[in-house]
Enzyme design. Structure first.
Site, PDB file in Angstrom:
ATOM      1  CG  HIS A 166      -0.344   0.223   2.495  1.00 23.17           C
ATOM      2  ND1 HIS A 166       0.619   0.066   3.033  1.00 23.17           N
ATOM      3  CD2 HIS A 166       0.124   1.601   2.697  1.00 23.17           C
ATOM      4  CE1 HIS A 166       1.260   0.175   4.183  1.00 23.17           C
ATOM      5  NE2 HIS A 166       0.628   0.940   4.629  1.00 23.17           N
TER       6      HIS A 166
HETATM    7  C1  UD1 Z   1      -1.277   6.344   5.719  1.00 21.08           C
HETATM    8  C2  UD1 Z   1      -0.130   6.791   6.180  1.00 21.08           C
HETATM    9  C3  UD1 Z   1       0.709   5.514   5.997  1.00 21.08           C
HETATM   10  C4  UD1 Z   1       0.747   4.880   6.545  1.00 21.08           C
HETATM   11  C5  UD1 Z   1      -0.689   4.020   6.243  1.00 21.08           C
HETATM   12  C6  UD1 Z   1      -1.791   3.057   7.038  1.00 21.08           C
HETATM   13  C7  UD1 Z   1       0.393   8.867   5.341  1.00 21.08           C
HETATM   14  C8  UD1 Z   1       1.123   9.870   4.855  1.00 21.08           C
HETATM   15  N1  UD1 Z   1       0.681   7.763   5.022  1.00 21.08           N
HETATM   16  O1  UD1 Z   1      -1.655   5.611   4.013  1.00 21.08           O
HETATM   17  O2  UD1 Z   1       1.919   6.240   6.330  1.00 21.08           O
HETATM   18  O3  UD1 Z   1       1.432   3.274   5.833  1.00 21.08           O
HETATM   19  O4  UD1 Z   1      -1.927   4.937   6.511  1.00 21.08           O
HETATM   20  O5  UD1 Z   1      -2.708   2.380   6.246  1.00 21.08           O
HETATM   21  O6  UD1 Z   1      -0.158   9.518   6.497  1.00 21.08           O
HETATM   22  N2  UD1 Z   1      -8.862   5.966   1.205  1.00 21.08           N
HETATM   23  C9  UD1 Z   1     -10.226   4.856   1.718  1.00 21.08           C
HETATM   24  N3  UD1 Z   1     -10.083   4.872   3.264  1.00 21.08           N
HETATM   25  C10 UD1 Z   1      -9.926   5.444   4.552  1.00 21.08           C
HETATM   26  C11 UD1 Z   1      -9.104   5.717   4.003  1.00 21.08           C
HETATM   27  C12 UD1 Z   1      -8.505   5.880   3.161  1.00 21.08           C
HETATM   28  O7  UD1 Z   1     -10.323   4.621   0.688  1.00 21.08           O
HETATM   29  O8  UD1 Z   1     -10.541   5.435   5.094  1.00 21.08           O
HETATM   30  C13 UD1 Z   1      -8.188   5.822   0.399  1.00 21.08           C
HETATM   31  C14 UD1 Z   1      -8.472   6.587  -0.405  1.00 21.08           C
HETATM   32  O9  UD1 Z   1      -8.857   6.878  -1.283  1.00 21.08           O
HETATM   33  C15 UD1 Z   1      -7.393   8.079  -0.412  1.00 21.08           C
HETATM   34  C16 UD1 Z   1      -6.252   7.516   0.134  1.00 21.08           C
HETATM   35  O10 UD1 Z   1      -6.767   6.096   0.698  1.00 21.08           O
HETATM   36  O11 UD1 Z   1      -7.270   8.634  -0.843  1.00 21.08           O
HETATM   37  C17 UD1 Z   1      -5.339   7.309   0.816  1.00 21.08           C
HETATM   38  O12 UD1 Z   1      -5.236   7.284   1.870  1.00 21.08           O
HETATM   39  P1  UD1 Z   1      -4.298   8.315   3.134  1.00 21.08           P
HETATM   40  O13 UD1 Z   1      -4.695   8.735   4.378  1.00 21.08           O
HETATM   41  O14 UD1 Z   1      -3.668   9.419   2.117  1.00 21.08           O
HETATM   42  O15 UD1 Z   1      -3.299   7.809   3.396  1.00 21.08           O
HETATM   43  P2  UD1 Z   1      -2.469   6.060   3.268  1.00 21.08           P
HETATM   44  O16 UD1 Z   1      -2.357   5.699   2.002  1.00 21.08           O
HETATM   45  O17 UD1 Z   1      -4.034   5.372   3.596  1.00 21.08           O
HETATM   46  N1  UDP Z   2      -3.922  -5.005   8.780  1.00 21.00           N
HETATM   47  C1  UDP Z   2      -4.613  -5.290   9.268  1.00 21.00           C
HETATM   48  N2  UDP Z   2      -5.418  -5.877   8.404  1.00 21.00           N
HETATM   49  C2  UDP Z   2      -4.667  -5.809   6.809  1.00 21.00           C
HETATM   50  C3  UDP Z   2      -4.122  -5.498   6.848  1.00 21.00           C
HETATM   51  C4  UDP Z   2      -3.173  -4.884   7.905  1.00 21.00           C
HETATM   52  O1  UDP Z   2      -5.413  -5.538  10.580  1.00 21.00           O
HETATM   53  O2  UDP Z   2      -5.780  -6.318   6.081  1.00 21.00           O
HETATM   54  C5  UDP Z   2      -3.004  -4.815  10.456  1.00 21.00           C
HETATM   55  C6  UDP Z   2      -1.400  -5.084  10.726  1.00 21.00           C
HETATM   56  O3  UDP Z   2      -1.597  -6.234  11.818  1.00 21.00           O
HETATM   57  C7  UDP Z   2      -0.625  -4.312  11.251  1.00 21.00           C
HETATM   58  C8  UDP Z   2      -0.733  -3.045  10.581  1.00 21.00           C
HETATM   59  O4  UDP Z   2      -2.606  -2.992  10.155  1.00 21.00           O
HETATM   60  O5  UDP Z   2      -0.783  -4.450  12.338  1.00 21.00           O
HETATM   61  C9  UDP Z   2      -0.126  -2.266   9.361  1.00 21.00           C
HETATM   62  O6  UDP Z   2      -1.086  -1.034   9.040  1.00 21.00           O
HETATM   63  P1  UDP Z   2      -0.485  -0.693   7.434  1.00 21.00           P
HETATM   64  O7  UDP Z   2      -0.185  -2.196   7.009  1.00 21.00           O
HETATM   65  O8  UDP Z   2      -1.695  -0.147   6.808  1.00 21.00           O
HETATM   66  O9  UDP Z   2       0.842   0.231   7.661  1.00 21.00           O
HETATM   67  P2  UDP Z   2       2.024   0.523   8.098  1.00 21.00           P
HETATM   68  O10 UDP Z   2       2.478  -0.171   9.525  1.00 21.00           O
HETATM   69  O11 UDP Z   2       2.682   0.435   6.562  1.00 21.00           O
HETATM   70  O12 UDP Z   2       1.828   2.133   8.394  1.00 21.00           O
END
Ligand code: UD1
Ligand code: UDP
Length: 358
Positions: A205
């Site tokens: 992701h």
């Molecule tokens: C964010 C964090 C990343 C973290 C991840 C955990 C930043 C810069 N990035 O990335 O470090 O690893 O969360 O999962 O803060 N969206 C949905 N539903 C939601 C949230 C997001 O559909 O509830 C979609 C939207 O299209 C949005 C995109 O995901 O534009 C990105 O969401 P965003 O919160 O900006 O960043 P993540 O990729 O989730």
């Molecule tokens: N995780 C979850 N369901 C999923 C994928 C990840 O519960 O389908 C959990 C995972 O166990 C871990 C956390 O989400 O604790 C990691 O989050 P993510 O990969 O979104 O973010 P990052 O750690 O890279 O910031």
């Protein structure tokens, strides 16, 4: 001591849960503020429900947006709440835009900042998370470093010794608190028709991978070849952002099984029974290491070098050949490495240091 616990995204909720449980146990004067960066049910509410966390007192509903817009929305909204509530300290976890915005809002109001998971460094400033970590660490008063390496990184940047506390990573607490329940009760493996030890688990992701068509296509090609050469199901719970980019770039992966994001207990069950995990997630690299499951990281660097040092993880980058080669290396790797992330008592230590009563 009045504490504001701030969460915004899936990993923050999961890793803050052990701290929240400690605060509930004592009990302490605290409240939860959710920035609303994550809002989809399966990235947000499902974790509150499953981990039995109290609901946030505030949800800022900041949602998605460009980096500046998202950070600014949180900053403006959080300032109002902090002015109204006047906490002594806010606690943030990790490296998201929610973390940086909250730390900035607090420090400008002279409210102390505690940073859980301080001191991680990938030394790659192209990553939004790296900028968020550095800036948050440098405006924090309590830096809760998970490992000695994380503390050394902070000391190397001139952060004074007395602000840094090595606590272990709260993900160990979270895994320990949930693993037995996950093994006993989660039915995700059965629902997906998988057999223990006979599938690979994937998450991808990270922005630098999925926002770049060539990199994302290369990863999917590598995973597709992996599924073909090992004749194993490859399960990929897809983050909504990755799903969106896959559609935008018109990318397809016939041999991968794409599923919706899974709840925490279900995901722990999927991880702990996987033959191999391939990921670009920070938390998933740690969990694989803690659970004793070999991991291939689909990135060029990691801020979790401890996983590589103990032999639990390798960096593959995104080339299909390298992904295949690294998967073979890790499938042959002797297991039984030590867990470098602590003893599962990080949440308690953090609350002790903040002055909460037992
Ligand atoms: C964010 C964090 C990343 C973290 C991840 C955990 C930043 C810069 N990035 O990335 O470090 O690893 O969360 O999962 O803060 N969206 C949905 N539903 C939601 C949230 C997001 O559909 O509830 C979609 C939207 O299209 C949005 C995109 O995901 O534009 C990105 O969401 P965003 O919160 O900006 O960043 P993540 O990729 O989730
Ligand atoms: N995780 C979850 N369901 C999923 C994928 C990840 O519960 O389908 C959990 C995972 O166990 C871990 C956390 O989400 O604790 C990691 O989050 P993510 O990969 O979104 O973010 P990052 O750690 O890279 O910031």
């Amino acid at each position: 001591m009045k504490i504001t616990i701030i969460v915004g995204t899936r990993p923050e909720i999961i890793k803050m849960a052990p701290v929240i449980r400690e605060l509930e146990k004592r009990p302490a004067n605290y409240f939860i503020l959710h920035t609303g960066q994550h809002y989809s049910y399966n990235l947000d509410r499902v974790f509150f429900e499953q981990l039995k966390l109290p609901p946030p007192k505030y949800n800022l509903e900041a949602g998605s947006g460009s980096p500046g817009e998202q950070t600014a929305k949180i900053l403006v909204a959080i300032e109002k709440v902090l002015q109204q509530e006047s906490p002594d300290v806010i606690l943030v976890e990790g490296d998201t835009n929610s973390v940086l915005a909250s730390a900035l809002a607090a420090v400008k109001l002279h409210i102390k900042v505690g940073h859980v998971e301080a001191g991680l460094r990938s030394y790659d400033r192209q990553m939004p998370e790296e900028i968020n970590r550095i800036l948050t660490d440098h405006c924090s008063d309590f830096l809760f470093a998970p490992t000695r390496q994380a503390k050394a990184n902070l000391r190397g940047e001139g952060i004074p010794e007395e602000k840094i506390f090595i606590t272990g990573n709260t993900i160990v607490d979270a895994v320990q608190q949930s693993l037995a329940i996950a093994r006993g009760s989660a039915s995700t493996i059965n629902t997906l028709g998988l057999k223990t030890g006979e599938y690979f688990l994937v998450t991808v992701h990270r922005q630098e991978n999925v926002d770049n068509r060539a990199r994302f296509a290369s990863i999917l090609k590598g995973l597709d070849r992996l599924a073909a050469s090992f004749e194993m199901p490859v399960i990929y719970p897809v983050h909504p952002h990755s799903r969106k980019m896959m559609a935008k770039f018109d990318l397809h992966c016939q041999r991968l099984r794409l599923v919706e994001p899974v709840d925490f207990l279900g995901f722990l069950q999927l991880e702990s029974n996987a033959r191999l995990i391939l990921t670009d997630s920070g938390g998933v690299q740690e969990e694989a290491c803690i659970l004793g499951v070999p991991c291939v990281t689909l990135r060029d660097n990691t801020e979790r070098p401890e996983t590589i040092e103990v032999g639990a993880n390798v960096l593959a980058g995104v080339s299909p050949d390298k992904i295949l080669e690294c998967a073979k290396v890790m499938l042959d790797r002797e297991k039984g490495w030590p867990n470098p992330f602590g003893d599962g008592k990080a949440g308690g230590r953090i609350v002790d240091i903040l002055g909460g009563k037992r």
